[in-house]
Design an enzyme around this catalytic site. Structure first.
Site, PDB file in Angstrom:
ATOM      1  N   ARG A 235      57.214  33.965  43.949  1.00  0.00           N
ATOM      2  CA  ARG A 235      55.877  34.042  44.542  1.00  0.00           C
ATOM      3  C   ARG A 235      55.965  34.720  45.889  1.00  0.00           C
ATOM      4  O   ARG A 235      56.772  34.327  46.727  1.00  0.00           O
ATOM      5  CB  ARG A 235      55.326  32.632  44.814  1.00  0.00           C
ATOM      6  CG  ARG A 235      54.881  31.872  43.654  1.00  0.00           C
ATOM      7  CD  ARG A 235      53.890  30.791  44.023  1.00  0.00           C
ATOM      8  NE  ARG A 235      54.226  29.955  45.165  1.00  0.00           N
ATOM      9  CZ  ARG A 235      53.459  28.973  45.604  1.00  0.00           C
ATOM     10  NH1 ARG A 235      52.318  28.709  45.010  1.00  0.00           N
ATOM     11  NH2 ARG A 235      53.805  28.251  46.639  1.00  0.00           N
TER      12      ARG A 235
ATOM     13  N   ASP B 105      64.484  25.719  46.591  1.00  0.00           N
ATOM     14  CA  ASP B 105      65.301  25.458  47.780  1.00  0.00           C
ATOM     15  C   ASP B 105      65.981  24.097  47.707  1.00  0.00           C
ATOM     16  O   ASP B 105      67.138  23.936  48.104  1.00  0.00           O
ATOM     17  CB  ASP B 105      64.443  25.535  49.048  1.00  0.00           C
ATOM     18  CG  ASP B 105      64.122  26.968  49.426  1.00  0.00           C
ATOM     19  OD1 ASP B 105      64.879  27.876  49.016  1.00  0.00           O
ATOM     20  OD2 ASP B 105      63.112  27.186  50.126  1.00  0.00           O
TER      21      ASP B 105
ATOM     22  N   ASP C   1      59.676  22.677  48.188  1.00  0.00           N
ATOM     23  CA  ASP C   1      60.069  23.891  47.467  1.00  0.00           C
ATOM     24  C   ASP C   1      61.188  23.539  46.489  1.00  0.00           C
ATOM     25  O   ASP C   1      62.324  23.277  46.894  1.00  0.00           O
ATOM     26  CB  ASP C   1      60.525  24.966  48.461  1.00  0.00           C
ATOM     27  CG  ASP C   1      60.777  26.289  47.764  1.00  0.00           C
ATOM     28  OD1 ASP C   1      61.544  26.318  46.769  1.00  0.00           O
ATOM     29  OD2 ASP C   1      60.206  27.306  48.191  1.00  0.00           O
TER      30      ASP C   1
ATOM     31  N   THR D 284      50.706  36.189  49.712  1.00  0.00           N
ATOM     32  CA  THR D 284      49.595  36.336  48.756  1.00  0.00           C
ATOM     33  C   THR D 284      49.645  35.278  47.659  1.00  0.00           C
ATOM     34  O   THR D 284      48.661  35.077  46.946  1.00  0.00           O
ATOM     35  CB  THR D 284      49.658  37.710  48.053  1.00  0.00           C
ATOM     36  OG1 THR D 284      50.868  37.751  47.264  1.00  0.00           O
ATOM     37  CG2 THR D 284      49.684  38.852  49.053  1.00  0.00           C
TER      38      THR D 284
HETATM   39  C1  PRP Z   1      58.119  28.168  42.626  1.00  0.00           C
HETATM   40  C2  PRP Z   1      58.179  27.317  41.382  1.00  0.00           C
HETATM   41  C3  PRP Z   1      57.277  28.062  40.437  1.00  0.00           C
HETATM   42  C4  PRP Z   1      56.222  28.615  41.351  1.00  0.00           C
HETATM   43  C5  PRP Z   1      54.994  27.784  41.214  1.00  0.00           C
HETATM   44  O1  PRP Z   1      58.946  29.253  42.506  1.00  0.00           O
HETATM   45  O2  PRP Z   1      59.467  27.138  40.894  1.00  0.00           O
HETATM   46  O3  PRP Z   1      57.926  29.103  39.731  1.00  0.00           O
HETATM   47  O4  PRP Z   1      56.738  28.530  42.683  1.00  0.00           O
HETATM   48  O5  PRP Z   1      53.961  28.305  41.959  1.00  0.00           O
HETATM   49  P1  PRP Z   1      52.650  28.954  41.313  1.00  0.00           P
HETATM   50  O6  PRP Z   1      52.184  28.017  40.250  1.00  0.00           O
HETATM   51  O7  PRP Z   1      51.703  29.024  42.479  1.00  0.00           O
HETATM   52  O8  PRP Z   1      52.998  30.310  40.787  1.00  0.00           O
HETATM   53  P2  PRP Z   1      59.193  30.315  43.687  1.00  0.00           P
HETATM   54  O9  PRP Z   1      58.263  31.484  43.529  1.00  0.00           O
HETATM   55  O10 PRP Z   1      59.175  29.628  45.014  1.00  0.00           O
HETATM   56  O11 PRP Z   1      60.628  30.897  43.349  1.00  0.00           O
HETATM   57  P3  PRP Z   1      62.040  30.155  43.296  1.00  0.00           P
HETATM   58  O12 PRP Z   1      62.054  29.276  42.076  1.00  0.00           O
HETATM   59  O13 PRP Z   1      62.986  31.309  43.170  1.00  0.00           O
HETATM   60  O14 PRP Z   1      62.240  29.380  44.569  1.00  0.00           O
HETATM   61  N1  URA Z   2      56.473  25.991  44.407  1.00  0.00           N
HETATM   62  C1  URA Z   2      57.242  24.969  44.805  1.00  0.00           C
HETATM   63  O1  URA Z   2      58.485  25.019  44.696  1.00  0.00           O
HETATM   64  N2  URA Z   2      56.645  23.885  45.335  1.00  0.00           N
HETATM   65  C2  URA Z   2      55.324  23.804  45.471  1.00  0.00           C
HETATM   66  O2  URA Z   2      54.818  22.762  45.956  1.00  0.00           O
HETATM   67  C3  URA Z   2      54.525  24.883  45.046  1.00  0.00           C
HETATM   68  C4  URA Z   2      55.132  25.964  44.509  1.00  0.00           C
END
Ligand code: PRP
Ligand code: URA
Length: 209
Positions: A104, A203, A200, A108
């Protein structure tokens, strides 16, 4: 409209509380995410088709049930979805695993696809798409768009924590996809994080912050 189910078994609620706690470290977070995924897989796989098979018990010949040839693939949305794969494989060890990489944009909140590698026959498999968080729904919607473009049609989305906004967006975009979550939380905050949520997920799983 597809099914929407909160799998709120007491063991799952208990384990979710452990990982929501900000003092839960990476090791325990990782272990417990897998444990919850395994428990959820029990329910998510409830409608897997069975067929009759004739076997011989030590006593007699008997017709019993066995899983039919319907094939499963687990599709984690990278990165955080990886944290749920081993737990599901504990229950469905023969499943194939396909990966889809999305992140994400922090400003945005729009998802971007950076990786896509699936088993060749996704059109004939039951796909369990896994990601701990369903926030705005953008990532799940894009992952399913991508999979449908490549021929997938039989999909379930499995997450640990969902926001009502994400559930609605995903149901509107893909009404044919069943959604399973361990918890339905209150709302999203201005940064797009689920409240109360667990922060997150990527993370916390990988210790990157
Ligand atoms: C997080 C999570 C989802 C997404 C959810 O991933 O693991 O994939 O956000 O958010 P959304 O429903 O608003 O799209 P992130 O983009 O932070 O990537 P990561 O798993 O690499 O940390
Ligand atoms: N992605 C995450 O990892 N946590 C949240 O709360 C939302 C999006």
């Amino acid at each position: 409209m597809g099914k929407f189910q909160v799998i709120d078994h007491p063991l799952i609620q208990h384990k979710l509380t452990i990982i929501r706690d900000k003092n839960c470290g990476t090791k325990v977070f990782r272990e417990v995410v897998n444990e919850i995924a395994m428990l959820m897989a029990y329910e998510v796989s409830r409608d897997m088709p069975l067929e009759d098979v004739e076997i011989e018990t030590p006593i007699t010949v008997s017709t019993q049930k066995t899983l039919s040839g319907k094939k499963v693939a687990i599709v984690p949305i990278l990165r955080a979805g990886i944290g749920m794969v081993d737990g599901i494989l504990e229950l469905i060890p023969a499943a194939k695993v396909g990966h889809i990489g999305l992140f994400r944009d922090e400003e945005t909140l729009e998802p971007n696809e950076y990786f896509f590698k699936m088993p060749e026959d996704i059109d004939s498999r039951q796909l369990f798409i896994v990601d701990p968080m369903l926030a705005t729904g953008g990532s799940a919607i894009m992952a399913i768009d991508s999979l449908k473009k490549r021929g997938a049609s039989n999909m379930k989305f499995v997450c640990l924590v969902a926001a009502p906004e994400g559930v609605k967006a995903l149901q509107d975009a893909h009404p044919d996809v069943d959604i399973y979550t361990a918890a339905l939380d209150d709302h999203l905050n201005e940064q797009g994080y689920i409240v109360p949520g667990l922060g997150d997920a990527g993370d916390r799983l990988f210790g990157t912050k």
